[in-house]
Structure formats: C-alpha cells, structure tokens
Enzyme design. Structure first.
Site, PDB file in Angstrom:
ATOM      1  N   HIS A 106       0.783  -1.048   0.044  1.00  0.00           N
ATOM      2  CA  HIS A 106       0.249   0.091  -0.046  1.00  0.00           C
ATOM      3  C   HIS A 106       0.893   1.104   0.230  1.00  0.00           C
ATOM      4  O   HIS A 106       1.981   1.315   0.702  1.00  0.00           O
ATOM      5  CB  HIS A 106      -0.988  -0.185   1.258  1.00  0.00           C
ATOM      6  CG  HIS A 106      -1.948   1.113   0.933  1.00  0.00           C
ATOM      7  ND1 HIS A 106      -1.656   2.248   1.588  1.00  0.00           N
ATOM      8  CD2 HIS A 106      -3.371   1.141   0.573  1.00  0.00           C
ATOM      9  CE1 HIS A 106      -2.838   3.113   1.280  1.00  0.00           C
ATOM     10  NE2 HIS A 106      -3.631   1.978   0.730  1.00  0.00           N
ATOM     11  N   GLU A 176      -3.345   1.499  -7.765  1.00  0.00           N
ATOM     12  CA  GLU A 176      -3.851   2.432  -6.839  1.00  0.00           C
ATOM     13  C   GLU A 176      -2.633   3.665  -7.053  1.00  0.00           C
ATOM     14  O   GLU A 176      -1.635   3.513  -6.454  1.00  0.00           O
ATOM     15  CB  GLU A 176      -3.886   2.011  -5.347  1.00  0.00           C
ATOM     16  CG  GLU A 176      -4.798   1.398  -4.922  1.00  0.00           C
ATOM     17  CD  GLU A 176      -5.072   1.592  -3.320  1.00  0.00           C
ATOM     18  OE1 GLU A 176      -6.533   1.682  -3.158  1.00  0.00           O
ATOM     19  OE2 GLU A 176      -4.333   1.783  -2.569  1.00  0.00           O
TER      20      GLU A 176
HETATM   21  P1  PGA Z   1      -9.036   6.281  -0.274  1.00  0.00           P
HETATM   22  O1  PGA Z   1      -8.200   5.211  -0.207  1.00  0.00           O
HETATM   23  O2  PGA Z   1     -10.267   5.647  -1.059  1.00  0.00           O
HETATM   24  O3  PGA Z   1      -9.252   7.230   0.876  1.00  0.00           O
HETATM   25  O4  PGA Z   1      -8.190   7.165  -1.410  1.00  0.00           O
HETATM   26  C1  PGA Z   1      -7.657   4.034  -0.879  1.00  0.00           C
HETATM   27  C2  PGA Z   1      -6.582   3.399  -0.443  1.00  0.00           C
HETATM   28  O5  PGA Z   1      -5.691   3.742   0.315  1.00  0.00           O
HETATM   29  O6  PGA Z   1      -6.699   1.953  -0.526  1.00  0.00           O
END
Ligand code: PGA
Length: 266
Positions: A106, A176
């Site tokens: 992450h 992400e």
């Molecule tokens: P967010 O976080 O939806 O608050 O942007 C996503 C994540 O960090 O997995």
C-alpha cells in the site's frame, strides 16, 4: 495477440460480479464502532464479493460476529515467519485468526515506512506460504508522469520475483496511483481520483505484463481493481469498466451511506 485474446474474453462476459474491498486503515477507534460498521456492510445486499480489511486488533471479534458473510483480510504482515520482532504480526497469525487475505504494497506503507517492492516480495512469499491470499497495490507516485508505465513495470517485476504461476491466482492486484489516494474524507474537493478510462488502460497494461510473464492461460485468473479517492458519486463509472475487476475503497468505506451505495451499484 493479447488484444485478440482480450476481445474474445470481453464478448463472453455480461455484467459480472466484482470485488469490493474496504480498507479501514487506522479506523475506527473503538470495537463498538467497528462492529456497527461491519454489520451494516454484512447486511447490505450486493452482487459483489465483499472483503474488509480492519485494523488487526478488531479482526477476531468481527470475524466471529459476521460468520462467513464477509471475507476478511489484514492490512499488513511481517516478512519473517516468526521470532523476536517486537510489534510485528506474522502471516501465520493472520491466517490462524480466520483471515483469508493480506494487503501488501500500500502506498501509505511505502510513504511512512519506506517499504519497497523487494520488501513486498518477501512479505508476499511468507504470506503465500502461510496459506493467505494477497491484495497487492501497484501504482505510480506522480500524476501525469512520463515514466508511470516504467514504474508500474518495475513494481510488477520486483513483486512477482520468483512467484510461481500457481500462486498468481491467489493475488488480487489493486491499481492505486499514490497521487490518487484521498485525504481520508471521501468528499474532500482536493481529492484527485484517476479517470475510469485511464485506470482501465493501466489495468490492461498490468494484465499484459503478467500474461507476458506467465502465459495466456492465466488471463482469466488476473484480477485488477482500482483504488484512490473513490466515493458514491464516482464509483459506478469505474465498476462499469470491463477490465476493472473491482474497487479498493479507503475513506468512503468508513461511512455507512457511502459504502452501502457503492455496494449496490452495477
Ligand atoms: P481512499 O483510499 O479511497 O481514501 O483514497 C484508498 C486506499 O488507500 O486504499
């Protein structure tokens, strides 16, 4: 070759059930709040597979009260199997607590704990050995970066170093981009989600890299989700993208009205 494979694949599918993951991060602050939230999510009708990643400390209790309606995962694990590592949690402990998944790579782990993909790879190996499945985050650091594909390619190469073909189906990838992660408030106007089209392009790019490494036969086993500043207003457009297999939601997954709406889409 991949494109024709992908087109064939696309025709075969109509509306599919996707994977929706709630990453609670360091929230909520009490077991009571965690129980209320998990019950709301468990009771929400949805065509999608629900996975929740609560803080370690609430896991056992939440698994007990939801009894198989929800799949649980942890937000991190250590790269060693066991031993003198004060403050760390092993993959086997997570597995033995009733979890099926662990989230690795992450962007907050990269930002605040200097984790890189060599470390992520070590954690992936220990997690797979313990019987856990993995949610692996991949994504570039800067927005509109010319090297974003190169960055994604390097992350995939390092993360999948010596990971066998059989194990690929045990890994869900979350695309992400670090720049798209929200402030924690899903309605913050400063949040900068990716566009569904760009996220879909990058999901295809990631699938292509893995097909190149492991062969065409794994295409149907690769799941790529999108995460970053999702909320009840923008989530449906991402879910509609054929090549995006689900969502990883942070801030909005803590707000009952937001997460229940998202679960009901598409
Ligand atoms: P967010 O976080 O939806 O608050 O942007 C996503 C994540 O960090 O997995």
């Amino acid at each position: 070759m991949f494109n024709s494979l992908f087109r064939k694949n696309k025709k075969q599918k109509t509306k599919k059930s996707k994977i929706i993951i709630a990453n609670w991060k360091m929230n909520p602050q009490s077991l009571l709040e965690a129980k209320l939230l998990v019950k709301t999510i468990a009771m929400t009708k949805s065509r999608h597979k629900k996975i929740i990643l609560p803080p370690f400390i609430w896991l056992r209790e939440l698994i007990k009260i939801t009894r198989k309606k929800i799949i649980f995962g942890a937000q991190n694990c250590f790269w060693e199997e066991k031993g003198p590592y004060t403050g760390e949690i092993s993959a086997t402990m997570i597995k033995n607590s009733g979890c099926h998944y662990v989230l690795l790579g992450h962007s907050e782990r990269k930002k605040y704990f200097n984790e890189d993909y060599d470390i992520v790879n070590m954690k992936m190996k220990v997690a797979l050995k313990s019987g856990l499945k993995i949610i692996l985050c991949i994504g570039e650091k800067e927005k509109n970066s010319e090297i974003s594909h190169q960055e994604i390619k390097e992350q995939i190469e390092k993360a999948f170093n010596k990971i066998t073909k059989e194990n690929v189906k045990k890994i869900i990838i979350a695309y992400e981009p670090s720049w798209a992660i929200s402030s924690g408030n899903p309605n913050d106007p400063e949040n900068t989600p990716d566009t569904p089209q760009n996220a879909a392009t990058n999901a295809i790019f990631i699938k292509k890299l893995l097909v190149k490494k492991y062969g065409n036969s794994i295409l149907n086993d690769i799941k790529v989700l999108y995460g970053g500043s999702l909320n009840s207003k923008n989530a449906e457009e991402f879910l509609k993208e054929e090549t995006i297999d689900g969502l990883l939601i942070g801030g909005a997954s803590l707000i009952p009205e937001e997460i229940t709406k998202i679960l009901s889409y598409y």
